[in-house]
Structures are given as structure tokens and as C-alpha cells.
Design a protein around this motif. Structure first.
Motif, PDB file in Angstrom:
ATOM      1  N   ILE A 159     -69.318  43.833 -92.967  1.00 20.63           N
ATOM      2  CA  ILE A 159     -70.571  43.096 -93.124  1.00 20.63           C
ATOM      3  C   ILE A 159     -70.354  41.591 -92.972  1.00 20.63           C
ATOM      4  CG2 ILE A 159     -70.458  42.748 -95.624  1.00 20.63           C
ATOM      5  CD1 ILE A 159     -73.428  43.315 -95.778  1.00 20.63           C
ATOM      6  N   ALA A 160     -69.095  41.147 -93.146  1.00 25.06           N
ATOM      7  CA  ALA A 160     -68.796  39.719 -93.032  1.00 25.06           C
ATOM      8  C   ALA A 160     -69.168  39.171 -91.655  1.00 25.06           C
ATOM      9  CB  ALA A 160     -67.322  39.470 -93.322  1.00 25.06           C
ATOM     10  N   LYS A 161     -69.109  40.024 -90.641  1.00 27.23           N
ATOM     11  CA  LYS A 161     -69.453  39.589 -89.288  1.00 27.23           C
ATOM     12  C   LYS A 161     -70.946  39.306 -89.140  1.00 27.23           C
ATOM     13  CE  LYS A 161     -65.712  42.374 -87.292  1.00 27.23           C
ATOM     14  NZ  LYS A 161     -65.381  43.473 -86.339  1.00 27.23           N
ATOM     15  N   LEU A 162     -71.749  39.796 -90.074  1.00 30.52           N
ATOM     16  CA  LEU A 162     -73.209  39.631 -89.992  1.00 30.52           C
ATOM     17  C   LEU A 162     -73.726  38.558 -90.935  1.00 30.52           C
ATOM     18  CD1 LEU A 162     -74.176  43.428 -90.037  1.00 30.52           C
ATOM     19  CD2 LEU A 162     -73.907  41.960 -88.031  1.00 30.52           C
ATOM     20  N   GLY A 163     -72.799  37.831 -91.569  1.00 24.32           N
ATOM     21  CA  GLY A 163     -73.191  36.875 -92.602  1.00 24.32           C
ATOM     22  C   GLY A 163     -74.315  35.938 -92.219  1.00 24.32           C
ATOM     23  N   ASP A 164     -74.224  35.304 -91.048  1.00 23.57           N
ATOM     24  CA  ASP A 164     -75.231  34.332 -90.628  1.00 23.57           C
ATOM     25  C   ASP A 164     -76.590  34.971 -90.371  1.00 23.57           C
ATOM     26  OD1 ASP A 164     -73.341  32.362 -90.806  1.00 23.57           O
ATOM     27  OD2 ASP A 164     -72.847  32.375 -88.664  1.00 23.57           O
ATOM     28  N   HIS A 165     -76.616  36.265 -90.114  1.00 20.03           N
ATOM     29  CA  HIS A 165     -77.874  36.952 -89.877  1.00 20.03           C
ATOM     30  C   HIS A 165     -78.516  37.425 -91.178  1.00 20.03           C
ATOM     31  CE1 HIS A 165     -77.181  37.024 -85.546  1.00 20.03           C
ATOM     32  NE2 HIS A 165     -75.946  37.422 -85.794  1.00 20.03           N
ATOM     33  N   ILE A 166     -77.703  37.634 -92.205  1.00 20.76           N
ATOM     34  CA  ILE A 166     -78.209  38.176 -93.464  1.00 20.76           C
ATOM     35  C   ILE A 166     -78.787  37.098 -94.363  1.00 20.76           C
ATOM     36  CG2 ILE A 166     -77.508  39.338 -95.610  1.00 20.76           C
ATOM     37  CD1 ILE A 166     -75.487  40.899 -93.916  1.00 20.76           C
ATOM     38  N   GLY A 167     -78.113  35.953 -94.435  1.00 24.62           N
ATOM     39  CA  GLY A 167     -78.579  34.903 -95.333  1.00 24.62           C
ATOM     40  C   GLY A 167     -78.210  33.524 -94.845  1.00 24.62           C
ATOM     41  N   THR A 168     -78.891  32.531 -95.399  1.00 29.42           N
ATOM     42  CA  THR A 168     -78.544  31.146 -95.104  1.00 29.42           C
ATOM     43  C   THR A 168     -77.262  30.799 -95.856  1.00 29.42           C
ATOM     44  OG1 THR A 168     -79.799  30.279 -96.995  1.00 29.42           O
ATOM     45  CG2 THR A 168     -80.998  30.603 -94.918  1.00 29.42           C
ATOM     46  N   GLN A 169     -76.675  29.674 -95.499  1.00 27.86           N
ATOM     47  CA  GLN A 169     -75.461  29.248 -96.195  1.00 27.86           C
ATOM     48  C   GLN A 169     -75.736  29.024 -97.679  1.00 27.86           C
ATOM     49  OE1 GLN A 169     -72.255  29.103 -95.063  1.00 27.86           O
ATOM     50  NE2 GLN A 169     -73.190  30.164 -93.317  1.00 27.86           N
ATOM     51  N   GLN A 170     -76.928  28.531 -98.006  1.00 28.85           N
ATOM     52  CA  GLN A 170     -77.273  28.322 -99.403  1.00 28.85           C
ATOM     53  C   GLN A 170     -77.365  29.656-100.154  1.00 28.85           C
ATOM     54  OE1 GLN A 170     -80.892  26.131-100.076  1.00 28.85           O
ATOM     55  NE2 GLN A 170     -80.775  26.321-102.301  1.00 28.85           N
ATOM     56  N   GLU A 171     -77.986  30.649 -99.518  1.00 33.05           N
ATOM     57  CA  GLU A 171     -78.099  31.963-100.156  1.00 33.05           C
ATOM     58  C   GLU A 171     -76.730  32.601-100.348  1.00 33.05           C
ATOM     59  OE1 GLU A 171     -82.497  33.417 -98.542  1.00 33.05           O
ATOM     60  OE2 GLU A 171     -80.720  33.740 -97.305  1.00 33.05           O
ATOM     61  N   ILE A 172     -75.875  32.473 -99.347  1.00 31.42           N
ATOM     62  CA  ILE A 172     -74.531  33.054 -99.435  1.00 31.42           C
ATOM     63  C   ILE A 172     -73.739  32.377-100.550  1.00 31.42           C
ATOM     64  CG2 ILE A 172     -72.347  33.339 -98.216  1.00 31.42           C
ATOM     65  CD1 ILE A 172     -74.008  33.631 -95.627  1.00 31.42           C
ATOM     66  N   ARG A 173     -73.892  31.046-100.698  1.00 27.73           N
ATOM     67  CA  ARG A 173     -73.196  30.329-101.771  1.00 27.73           C
ATOM     68  C   ARG A 173     -73.708  30.777-103.143  1.00 27.73           C
ATOM     69  NH1 ARG A 173     -73.509  25.815 -98.241  1.00 27.73           N
ATOM     70  NH2 ARG A 173     -75.450  25.158 -99.240  1.00 27.73           N
ATOM     71  N   MET A 174     -75.019  30.933-103.273  1.00 34.63           N
ATOM     72  CA  MET A 174     -75.587  31.388-104.542  1.00 34.63           C
ATOM     73  C   MET A 174     -75.030  32.748-104.928  1.00 34.63           C
ATOM     74  SD  MET A 174     -79.621  30.330-104.816  1.00 34.63           S
ATOM     75  CE  MET A 174     -80.101  31.100-103.262  1.00 34.63           C
ATOM     76  N   ALA A 175     -74.970  33.661-103.957  1.00 31.22           N
ATOM     77  CA  ALA A 175     -74.455  35.001-104.235  1.00 31.22           C
ATOM     78  C   ALA A 175     -72.993  34.934-104.655  1.00 31.22           C
ATOM     79  CB  ALA A 175     -74.626  35.891-103.007  1.00 31.22           C
ATOM     80  N   ALA A 176     -72.209  34.094-103.994  1.00 28.61           N
ATOM     81  CA  ALA A 176     -70.783  33.970-104.317  1.00 28.61           C
ATOM     82  C   ALA A 176     -70.587  33.410-105.721  1.00 28.61           C
ATOM     83  CB  ALA A 176     -70.087  33.088-103.289  1.00 28.61           C
ATOM     84  N   GLN A 177     -71.462  32.502-106.139  1.00 27.16           N
ATOM     85  CA  GLN A 177     -71.321  31.863-107.444  1.00 27.16           C
ATOM     86  C   GLN A 177     -71.599  32.808-108.602  1.00 27.16           C
ATOM     87  OE1 GLN A 177     -73.985  28.522-107.138  1.00 27.16           O
ATOM     88  NE2 GLN A 177     -72.582  27.340-105.858  1.00 27.16           N
ATOM     89  N   VAL A 178     -72.459  33.804-108.400  1.00 23.70           N
ATOM     90  CA  VAL A 178     -72.811  34.706-109.505  1.00 23.70           C
ATOM     91  C   VAL A 178     -72.021  36.016-109.466  1.00 23.70           C
ATOM     92  CG1 VAL A 178     -75.130  33.757-109.762  1.00 23.70           C
ATOM     93  CG2 VAL A 178     -74.767  35.727-108.248  1.00 23.70           C
ATOM     94  N   LEU A 179     -71.440  36.373-108.322  1.00 24.08           N
ATOM     95  CA  LEU A 179     -70.715  37.636-108.238  1.00 24.08           C
ATOM     96  C   LEU A 179     -69.224  37.507-108.520  1.00 24.08           C
ATOM     97  CD1 LEU A 179     -73.409  38.634-106.905  1.00 24.08           C
ATOM     98  CD2 LEU A 179     -71.976  40.127-105.532  1.00 24.08           C
ATOM     99  N   PHE A 180     -68.612  36.403-108.141  1.00 17.68           N
ATOM    100  CA  PHE A 180     -67.181  36.184-108.367  1.00 17.68           C
ATOM    101  C   PHE A 180     -66.322  37.258-107.709  1.00 17.68           C
ATOM    102  CE2 PHE A 180     -69.433  34.759-112.250  1.00 17.68           C
ATOM    103  CZ  PHE A 180     -69.275  33.400-112.079  1.00 17.68           C
ATOM    104  N   GLY A 181     -66.841  37.943-106.711  1.00 13.36           N
ATOM    105  CA  GLY A 181     -66.095  38.996-106.046  1.00 13.36           C
ATOM    106  C   GLY A 181     -65.850  38.647-104.594  1.00 13.36           C
TER     107      GLY A 181
END
Length: 258
Positions: A159-181
Motif C-alpha cells: 500500500i506504500a506505493k499508493l500513499g500519494d493517492h490515498i491521502g495528503t502529506q498532512q493526512e499521512i503525518r496525522m495518521a503516523a502521529q497517532v498510530l506509532f506503527g
């Protein structure tokens, strides 16, 4: 007889071990205020179909049996059947959804012109809304008195290859900050959440990932998150997401506001 597959234990925390066994098929439930989510193991369904298990097809109406007969591949037919079984099991579990007593084969759930599953028969159940999803191993359905959407996605590194299509950089950062995974967990969370919103609120509109803007993500408890989204201009929608083993399950009910 009820059987449990090895991966089922990953679901126990969310579904609280509530299980209904029918014809060796395990169905798990999560009950909320005005809604019910049911989950079916597709591997069990596929195994039963391979045995030509007629009792399993008793879940289907005559119209649905004609529809499933169009599928050429066992994988697709078992996925489709799993979703219908989950939806009917959720309907039958909550007495408020059905004003009368029905057998599964007396209910017909097919897709409308937008691909949404709707209750064609009986007419008295049309007030109930439902949503269906499947992800690799599990079929899931949500039944509610309001517009709803449910989606389940397997967490995979590709799914990492689809990152730019799934969310904005801000959304991806928000998800990373709360999941820690790992990054794929955050991306799968965004994907499942936006799919659920699409099914609930944007089923008749083109686009998927760009139509929903996630403004906030906060952790409700370990493995459980709430996402605040902006859709269709200024409308707001809240989405619940939970981590189930190697899957992300997202669901929401329609909020009618501006």
C-alpha cells in the motif's frame, strides 16, 4: 457445530466473543446504538461451498441464487456470499430492524444503480440501510436505521506505493502521529476510513480519496481511532476505525448537517 479459524482470535477484542454458529459457520457481532456490524470468515464460506453445502445457500433467496450463479470463480462467489450472510445475520440479530419474523431466504439483498447493496425484499424492511465490504479473509456488513458505510482493508506493505493517492502529506503525518506503527498501518487506516465515507455519503459521486478531507485523528483507546472528516464542501462526518489483527475496520453513520 461451530468452528473457529486460527485468525478469529484477532477479532475477539472488538467483537467481545459474541458468536452465532450455523452450519459450521462462525458469525461475529458488534452492536452499537442503532446499528449492528457482523463479520464472516470467507475461508469458512469457501470451504463449505467446496463441499456443495446446500444449507449454506439457504441464506439466499431465489433471486440471489441466480445472481451468485453468474460468478465463474469460487473466490468471487464466496466473497459475495459472505457479505450477504453478514448482512442478513445483522438484520436477524436486532429485533428492531425487522417488524416481522423472516428466514434468511425470504430476504433479497442486491445492488442498486450505484452498486450499493439494498434490501429489495421484503418491502417492510426498506427503511433499514446497510453496507457491505470484504477484505481478503473477512466479509463484513453494517446495518443501521441511518445511512451507513463500512469497510475492511488488509494491512499490506504494498500500500506504500499508493500513499500519494490515498491521502495528503498532512493526512499521512496525522495518521503516523497517532498510530506509532509502520507506514502501511496509517495508510490503511486512511483508506478504510475514506472508503466508509464514500459508501455512506458519496456513493453517487465520482472520486474517492480526494472527496474526503480528514481534519483530525485522535485515539479513542489502544487500537481504536476517531477521524473527523470534511466532505462535500462544508459537511462533516465522523468515522470510527479499529485495528483487528492485520486489518483495519472503519464504519460511520450519516451526519446530516452543513
Amino acid at each position: 457445530m461451530t468452528t473457529t479459524c486460527p485468525q478469529d482470535k484477532n477479532m475477539d477484542g472488538f467483537f467481545s466473543g459474541r458468536v452465532m454458529g450455523k452450519d459450521t459457520l462462525t458469525i461475529r457481532f458488534y452492536d452499537g446504538a442503532g446499528f449492528c456490524i457482523a463479520l464472516v470468515d470467507i475461508a469458512q464460506v469457501r470451504e463449505l461451498l467446496s463441499r456443495d453445502n446446500g444449507l449454506l445457500l439457504d441464506w439466499l433467496s431465489e433471486e440471489e441464487k441466480k445472481h451468485i450463479g453468474k460468478y465463474r470463480f469460487p473466490k468471487r462467489s464466496s466473497e459475495w456470499l459472505s457479505g450477504r450472510i453478514a448482512a442478513k445475520a445483522a438484520l436477524l440479530r436486532e429485533k428492531d430492524f425487522l417488524q416481522e419474523k423472516y428466514e434468511p431466504g425470504e430476504m433479497t439483498i442486491l445492488a442498486d444503480e450505484h452498486g450499493r447493496p439494498i434490501i429489495m425484499r421484503p418491502q417492510t424492511v426498506h427503511v433499514v440501510q446497510l453496507s457491505i465490504s470484504h477484505g481478503d479473509r473477512y466479509g463484513v456488513a453494517m446495518v443501521s436505521f441511518q445511512d451507513c458505510g463500512v469497510d475492511i482493508q488488509k494491512i499490506e506493505s504494498r500500500i506504500a506505493k499508493l500513499g500519494d493517492h490515498i491521502g495528503t502529506q498532512q493526512e499521512i503525518r496525522m495518521a503516523a502521529q497517532v498510530l506509532f506503527g509502520p507506514p502501511e498501518e496509517g495508510l490503511t487506516l486512511l483508506w478504510a476510513a475514506k472508503e466508509a465515507v464514500k459508501k455512506c455519503c458519496l456513493y453517487d459521486r465520482p472520486g474517492l480519496f480526494t472527496a474526503t478531507v480528514i481534519e483530525r485523528i485522535f485515539r479513542k483507546r489502544p487500537g481504536r481511532w476517531v477521524l473527523n472528516c470534511r466532505i462535500a464542501g462544508d459537511s462533516r462526518q465522523e468515522v470510527q476505525v479499529t485495528l483487528l489483527g492485520g486489518y483495519m475496520l472503519a464504519w460511520c453513520g450519516r451526519v446530516h448537517n452543513a
